[in-house]
Design a protein around this motif. Structure first.
Motif, short mmCIF file in Angstrom:
data_model
loop_
_atom_site.label_atom_id
_atom_site.label_comp_id
_atom_site.label_asym_id
_atom_site.label_seq_id
_atom_site.Cartn_x
_atom_site.Cartn_y
_atom_site.Cartn_z
N ALA A 104 -0.67 6.14 0.86
CA ALA A 104 -1.89 5.92 1.63
C ALA A 104 -2.11 4.43 1.87
O ALA A 104 -2.56 4.02 2.95
N GLY A 105 -1.76 3.59 0.87
CA GLY A 105 -1.86 2.14 1.04
C GLY A 105 -0.94 1.66 2.15
O GLY A 105 -1.33 0.81 2.98
N LEU A 106 0.26 2.18 2.21
CA LEU A 106 1.19 1.82 3.28
C LEU A 106 0.66 2.28 4.64
O LEU A 106 0.78 1.56 5.65
N ALA A 107 0.08 3.48 4.67
CA ALA A 107 -0.44 4.01 5.94
C ALA A 107 -1.61 3.17 6.44
O ALA A 107 -1.69 2.86 7.64
N LEU A 108 -2.51 2.82 5.56
CA LEU A 108 -3.67 2.00 5.96
C LEU A 108 -3.23 0.62 6.40
O LEU A 108 -3.79 0.05 7.35
N PHE A 122 3.50 -1.75 -2.70
CA PHE A 122 3.38 -0.31 -2.84
C PHE A 122 4.73 0.39 -3.07
O PHE A 122 4.82 1.29 -3.92
N PRO A 123 5.83 0.01 -2.37
CA PRO A 123 7.11 0.64 -2.71
C PRO A 123 7.57 0.33 -4.13
O PRO A 123 8.19 1.17 -4.78
N GLY A 180 5.69 6.78 15.12
CA GLY A 180 5.53 5.48 14.49
C GLY A 180 5.46 5.55 12.98
O GLY A 180 5.34 6.63 12.38
N VAL A 181 5.49 4.37 12.33
CA VAL A 181 5.58 4.32 10.87
C VAL A 181 4.32 4.86 10.20
O VAL A 181 4.40 5.48 9.13
N HIS A 182 3.14 4.65 10.79
CA HIS A 182 1.91 5.10 10.13
C HIS A 182 1.90 6.62 9.97
O HIS A 182 1.42 7.15 8.95
N ALA A 183 2.46 7.34 10.95
CA ALA A 183 2.51 8.81 10.85
C ALA A 183 3.42 9.22 9.69
O ALA A 183 3.11 10.18 8.96
N ILE A 184 4.54 8.50 9.51
CA ILE A 184 5.45 8.82 8.40
C ILE A 184 4.74 8.64 7.06
O ILE A 184 4.85 9.49 6.17
N TRP A 186 1.54 8.82 6.40
CA TRP A 186 0.54 9.87 6.18
C TRP A 186 1.22 11.21 5.86
O TRP A 186 0.70 12.00 5.06
N ILE A 187 2.37 11.47 6.47
CA ILE A 187 3.13 12.69 6.12
C ILE A 187 3.55 12.63 4.66
O ILE A 187 3.50 13.65 3.94
N ASP A 188 3.95 11.45 4.19
CA ASP A 188 4.32 11.30 2.79
C ASP A 188 3.13 11.57 1.87
O ASP A 188 3.26 12.19 0.81
#
Length: 439
Positions: A104-108, A122-123, A180-184, A186-188
């Motif tokens: 979620a941190g990566l998505a935001l 985060f990773p 895009g990366v944000h969707a990935i 959020w899927i995670d």
């Protein structure tokens, strides 16, 4: 009869799904693992893609990967002591929840104008959690399926890992091009939540009372971790399982040279590089799906030695190959041998220690599996810089073979390691022979 024989033969070769039929908890564990594995693979591709998009620097991409190594190793070693000290189901729930927060941190970060530091932080945090996750899951297996189904259960895990390693990057490429990366990311997050839901359906997995007779229950921390390392020092089968994997990954893993080999030896570009990286995974997946026979192998230590010898020979021949289809077949053979080695090594380690020590042993195993390939990348690059790419690959394969043979001689307790199930069967048979009157 002609139909029965092929069907019977297939039953002995194809992946044994008996653990899934026998244990509801194991089904829940596998379901959660499969979903979270796919999400993790998506993020594994998205993070370096986003780092390069921000910095246009391959060095920064490499540093992001390096930043995950030490948290993963430390998380695996300390996580092993946690696995042995608390309810393993509860630990999995905590780890999955924290993993969801990292994604979620990566998505935001992607949604609100990407900064670089979250792609390091985060990773790295997720890597430390993954070591705990893997240790907990592998430590739970004997209690979920029983010792007799342990090889089959490990093979199912390996098939999930290899499927995720192949499908995940392919799906990630499509999503990066479209959503895009944000969707990935959020899927995670969703994948972690699904995994948590699966774990919630499992029965509690309380911590063992103690690691063995006369010992106190484990407490999380470095002292407990050191107890696990002392156990390893006194067990040749466990030492052998760790050392032979380090040998194969350090000397016989030339993946760092794939881009150079694609350009200089095979005359290709990005597509060729992708094929070289994918070939071992494809071979490993085939190997995992054809492991119906592994539970009948008695000399498991010897089986690992043979698998690593096949790996080393395949890598050596790959270094000499100049025709791309042959090179891909050889890499697939190497991947096939690697997954067999992994199934037998995990089984040996899970059998070797008492339940109260199993988390720490699996934690060390995760650290070895994570660190070996990265050291191998360095070794391959150094030798290639000094002597050339071909020399690096061929010498690495030969060193892998030599190391396996030396280990077989230096650790006879590992080479002679037999399946505990076969030993118990022989003991039971001997008891019956002694105890029953002759007819």
């Amino acid at each position: 009869m002609s139909r029965f024989v092929p069907r019977k033969l297939a039953g002995r070769i194809i992946l044994d799904l008996t653990p899934l039929r026998r244990s509801r908890d194991y089904r829940a564990l596998v379901t959660g693992l499969g979903v979270s594995m796919l999400g993790t693979q998506l993020t594994t591709v998205a993070v370096p893609f986003q780092v390069y998009a921000i910095t246009r620097s391959s060095l920064d991409v490499g540093l992001v990967s390096l930043a995950q190594l030490f948290p993963l190793i430390i998380g695996s070693l300390l996580g092993g002591s946690l696995v042995d000290a608390m309810d393993r189901r509860k630990l999995l729930l905590i780890v999955e929840a924290l993993g969801a927060l990292c994604s979620a941190g990566l998505a935001l970060n992607a949604d609100f104008g990407p900064a670089l530091w979250p792609l390091f932080l985060f990773p790295a945090a997720a890597a430390s959690l993954s070591g705990m996750d893997s240790s907990a899951r592998n430590s739970m297996l004997p209690g979920l399926v029983g010792l007799e189904l342990l090889p089959a259960s490990n093979a199912i895990f390996q098939s999930l890992f290899q499927t995720g390693a192949i499908v995940g990057p392919a799906v990630a490429g499509l999503l990066l091009a479209g959503a895009g990366v944000h969707a990935i990311y959020w899927i995670d997050v969703v994948s972690f939540l699904v995994a948590m839901s699966s774990v919630l359906t499992m029965s509690p997995q309380p911590a063992p009372a103690a690691a063995g007779p006369g010992t106190a229950p484990a407490r999380p921390g470095w002292r407990s971790t050191m107890e696990g390392l002392r156990f390893v020092r006194g067990s040749q089968p466990v030492q052998g399982a760790y050392l032979i994997d380090i040998n194969a990954m350090v000397f016989g893993m030339p993946r760092a040279l794939f881009p150079a080999l694609a350009a200089t030896v095979f005359g290709g570009g990005a597509t060729t590089v992708g094929l070289l990286y994918a070939a071992p995974g494809a071979g490993a997946l085939i190997g995992a799906l054809t492991t119906g026979w592994v539970g009948r192998v008695q000399r498991q230590g010897r089986a690992v030695i043979c698998a690593v010898l096949v790996w080393g020979l395949a890598i050596t021949c790959f270094g000499l190959a100049h025709w791309l289809p042959l090179a891909l077949v050889l890499l697939a053979v190497a991947g096939w041998a690697d997954v067999l080695s992994a199934v037998f090594r995990n089984t040996i380690i899970q059998f070797a220690g008492p339940d109260g020590m199993r988390g720490r042993l699996m934690g060390v195993q995760v650290a070895v599996v994570a660190g070996g390939p990265r050291i191998g990348d360095l070794e391959a690059g150094v030798v290639a810089t000094a002597f050339g790419d071909t020399v690096s690959v061929v010498s690495g394969g030969l060193a892998c073979i030599a190391g396996a043979l030396l280990l077989a001689r230096a650790r006879p307790g590992f080479t002679r390691q037999r399946s505990v199930l076969h030993e118990r069967a022989e003991e039971a048979l001997a008891t019956d022979d002694v105890g029953l009157p002759a007819e």
